[in-house]
Write an enzyme that holds these catalytic residues in place. Structure first.
Site, PDB file in Angstrom:
ATOM      1  N   PHE A 138     -13.428  -8.707   0.525  1.00  7.76           N
ATOM      2  CA  PHE A 138     -13.279  -8.671  -0.940  1.00  7.76           C
ATOM      3  C   PHE A 138     -11.937  -8.032  -1.273  1.00  7.76           C
ATOM      4  O   PHE A 138     -11.650  -6.924  -0.840  1.00  7.76           O
ATOM      5  CB  PHE A 138     -14.399  -7.885  -1.616  1.00  7.76           C
ATOM      6  CG  PHE A 138     -14.246  -7.866  -3.120  1.00  7.76           C
ATOM      7  CD1 PHE A 138     -14.595  -8.975  -3.877  1.00  7.76           C
ATOM      8  CD2 PHE A 138     -13.693  -6.772  -3.760  1.00  7.76           C
ATOM      9  CE1 PHE A 138     -14.406  -8.990  -5.258  1.00  7.76           C
ATOM     10  CE2 PHE A 138     -13.495  -6.779  -5.144  1.00  7.76           C
ATOM     11  CZ  PHE A 138     -13.857  -7.875  -5.895  1.00  7.76           C
ATOM     12  N   ASP A 223      -6.201  -3.239   3.297  1.00  9.19           N
ATOM     13  CA  ASP A 223      -6.771  -3.024   1.969  1.00  9.19           C
ATOM     14  C   ASP A 223      -7.679  -1.804   2.072  1.00  9.19           C
ATOM     15  O   ASP A 223      -8.810  -1.893   2.527  1.00  9.19           O
ATOM     16  CB  ASP A 223      -7.537  -4.274   1.515  1.00  9.19           C
ATOM     17  CG  ASP A 223      -8.208  -4.077   0.151  1.00  9.19           C
ATOM     18  OD1 ASP A 223      -8.355  -2.916  -0.285  1.00  9.19           O
ATOM     19  OD2 ASP A 223      -8.607  -5.081  -0.458  1.00  9.19           O
ATOM     20  N   LYS A 252      -9.224   2.801  -6.242  1.00  5.28           N
ATOM     21  CA  LYS A 252     -10.471   3.527  -6.535  1.00  5.28           C
ATOM     22  C   LYS A 252     -10.371   5.062  -6.523  1.00  5.28           C
ATOM     23  O   LYS A 252     -10.152   5.670  -7.560  1.00  5.28           O
ATOM     24  CB  LYS A 252     -11.570   3.049  -5.584  1.00  5.28           C
ATOM     25  CG  LYS A 252     -11.978   1.590  -5.850  1.00  5.28           C
ATOM     26  CD  LYS A 252     -13.290   1.230  -5.210  1.00  5.28           C
ATOM     27  CE  LYS A 252     -13.832  -0.082  -5.754  1.00  5.28           C
ATOM     28  NZ  LYS A 252     -13.364  -1.279  -5.062  1.00  5.28           N
TER      29      LYS A 252
HETATM   30  C1  LIG Z   1     -12.763  -2.625  -5.483  1.00  2.00           C
HETATM   31  C2  LIG Z   1     -11.938  -3.335  -4.484  1.00  2.00           C
HETATM   32  C3  LIG Z   1     -10.847  -4.140  -4.874  1.00  2.00           C
HETATM   33  C4  LIG Z   1     -10.529  -4.425  -6.318  1.00  2.00           C
HETATM   34  O1  LIG Z   1     -10.195  -3.287  -7.047  1.00  2.00           O
HETATM   35  P1  LIG Z   1     -10.174  -3.331  -8.651  1.00  2.00           P
HETATM   36  O2  LIG Z   1      -9.697  -1.966  -9.043  1.00  2.00           O
HETATM   37  O3  LIG Z   1     -11.565  -3.632  -9.102  1.00  2.00           O
HETATM   38  O4  LIG Z   1      -9.227  -4.404  -9.049  1.00  2.00           O
HETATM   39  C5  LIG Z   1     -10.083  -4.717  -3.872  1.00  2.00           C
HETATM   40  N1  LIG Z   1     -10.350  -4.501  -2.576  1.00  2.00           N
HETATM   41  C6  LIG Z   1     -11.379  -3.723  -2.171  1.00  2.00           C
HETATM   42  C7  LIG Z   1     -11.608  -3.507  -0.702  1.00  2.00           C
HETATM   43  C8  LIG Z   1     -12.217  -3.130  -3.117  1.00  2.00           C
HETATM   44  O5  LIG Z   1     -13.265  -2.403  -2.708  1.00  2.00           O
END
Ligand SMILES: *Cc1c(COP(=O)(O)O)cnc(C)c1O
Length: 392
Positions: A138, A223, A252
């Site tokens: 994701f 990521d 986050k």
């Molecule tokens: C939450 C998340 C995203 C997206 O972040 P947003 O602040 O919602 O745009 C991308 N990659 C990972 C691994 C995530 O957990």
């Protein structure tokens, strides 16, 4: 506002893009939240891994309110001290060379993708811009980060999607290698797939992937939007896999509750994006950066990270012995619980009733407690969780 008014007014005025739990939260401190009826909850979610220091941490609150009372925004037309100090702190802590600030995880990944494509085309020709990601990953909700997300369910409704992405199986180097072409500029991975069901990558796979990428000058993008900022017991999860990514994205937990995204890169990428090639109005906002500095000042302490690892191990051990739990996986305080016979969605809703906030990820229950949670609060939350699992 009472709960029913909130529910009805939300339905009338907000696009109905979320399935919400049936509670209106109004305040919180540490790992405890309170709703409009005064009911108290133990929080095992941190607002999806965001409130790293819990609700309204004193040090964070002081930093944010002091900065808001001084200068709340300047735009990137001027120098701004909190942003500069935060960039310095992030680079010093990680050994990375440079950082770009945006406002969300998806934006951090957009920057990573632009950076990788520009490096690829500058160095190896204009077609050298393909990116391989992993199935079940994701990476965000923009059109391009949806493309990067290796799940077919996210590739519907919004065509045409951004081209240039291919997908390999996690923990299967051959599968990743067969997705790579002569035009691949980067491979992008989560070291623990969060939304995909709290699935850590195998260390041997990561090491082989790293060597493969290094050999061919394919950039490794980590990521770390969910796994970073202490969540897994180290500042970033990649530290535990013995590899050095070329690009790391963070969001986050970094802001401690305010919106921020950061894209960090190693030295060879530090000058790839020059004047006018990338930007965002709110990026590097002083209030947000002051808060993020307060987060890093606490989270980056070795004793703090050690405590996260210990609390994570404690949680996993207790969960493993719990009736109704099939298995437990994850890293640090990023925890996925496979249930024996109950449905995760129903369990999560029942937890709210019992005064416990939890998340789901696919068919699992997912815990992302504030990193500052106490053992007493962990025990209290686990008791409520056990009661839900034991209920008929
Ligand atoms: C939450 C998340 C995203 C997206 O972040 P947003 O602040 O919602 O745009 C991308 N990659 C990972 C691994 C995530 O957990």
């Amino acid at each position: 506002m009472d709960f029913l008014t909130a529910k009805e007014t939300e339905q009338q005025y907000l696009m109905q893009t979320y399935g919400r739990f049936q509670t209106l939260l109004t305040e919180g401190k540490g790992a405890k939240a309170v709703d409009c009826d005064g009911k108290e909850y133990i929080d095992f979610t941190s607002g999806i891994g965001v409130n790293a220091l819990g609700y309204c941490n004193d040090h964070w609150l002081d930093a944010v309110t002091a900065q808001a009372g001084k200068l709340q925004h300047t735009s990137n037309l001027y120098y701004s001290e909190p942003m500069i100090r935060l960039a310095e702190k992030l680079c010093t802590l990680t050994g990375m060379d440079k950082v770009f600030f945006g406002n969300s995880g998806a934006e951090a990944n957009e920057c990573a993708i632009k950076l990788a494509r520009k490096y690829g085309s500058d160095t190896y020709g204009e077609k050298h811009t393909e990116i391989v990601t992993l199935k079940n990953s994701f990476h965000g909700r923009t059109i391009t980060t949806l493309s990067a997300t290796g799940q077919a369910v996210f590739h519907q409704h919004f065509q045409p999607f951004t081209e240039g992405f291919a997908y390999g199986e996690a923990n299967d180097l051959d599968s990743v290698v067969s997705a790579v072409t002569d035009n691949t500029c980067a491979v992008m991975v989560e070291f623990v797939q969060g939304e995909g069901g709290v699935c850590p990558l195998e260390k041997a796979f990561v090491k082989k992937l790293y060597d493969f990428c290094k050999d061919r000058d394919i950039l490794l993008i980590a990521d770390e939007i969910q796994t970073g900022i202490g969540r897994t017991g180290t500042l970033f999860a990649y530290e535990q896999f013995g590899v050095q990514p070329d690009i790391v994205t963070s969001a986050k937990g970094l802001g401690g509750g305010l919106p921020i995204g950061a894209c960090l890169c190693v030295e060879k990428l530090g000058k790839v994006l020059g004047p006018g090639l990338h930007g965002t109005t709110f990026g590097g906002n002083p209030v947000v950066c002051a808060g993020a500095l307060a987060v890093l000042e606490q989270v980056a302490e070795p004793s703090f990270l050690q405590a996260v690892a210990e609390k994570g191990a404690y949680l996993r051990e207790k969960l493993q012995k719990m009736d109704g739990v099939e298995s437990v996986r994850g890293l640090g305080m990023m925890i996925g619980v496979v249930l024996k016979d109950k449905q995760a969605g129903a369990v999560a809703s029942a937890c709210v009733e019992k005064g416990l906030l939890v998340l789901t990820a696919k068919t699992l229950i997912r815990f992302l407690p504030p990193l500052t949670i106490s053992y007493e609060e962990i025990d209290c939350g686990l008791e409520r969780f056990a009661a839900v699992l034991q209920a008929e």
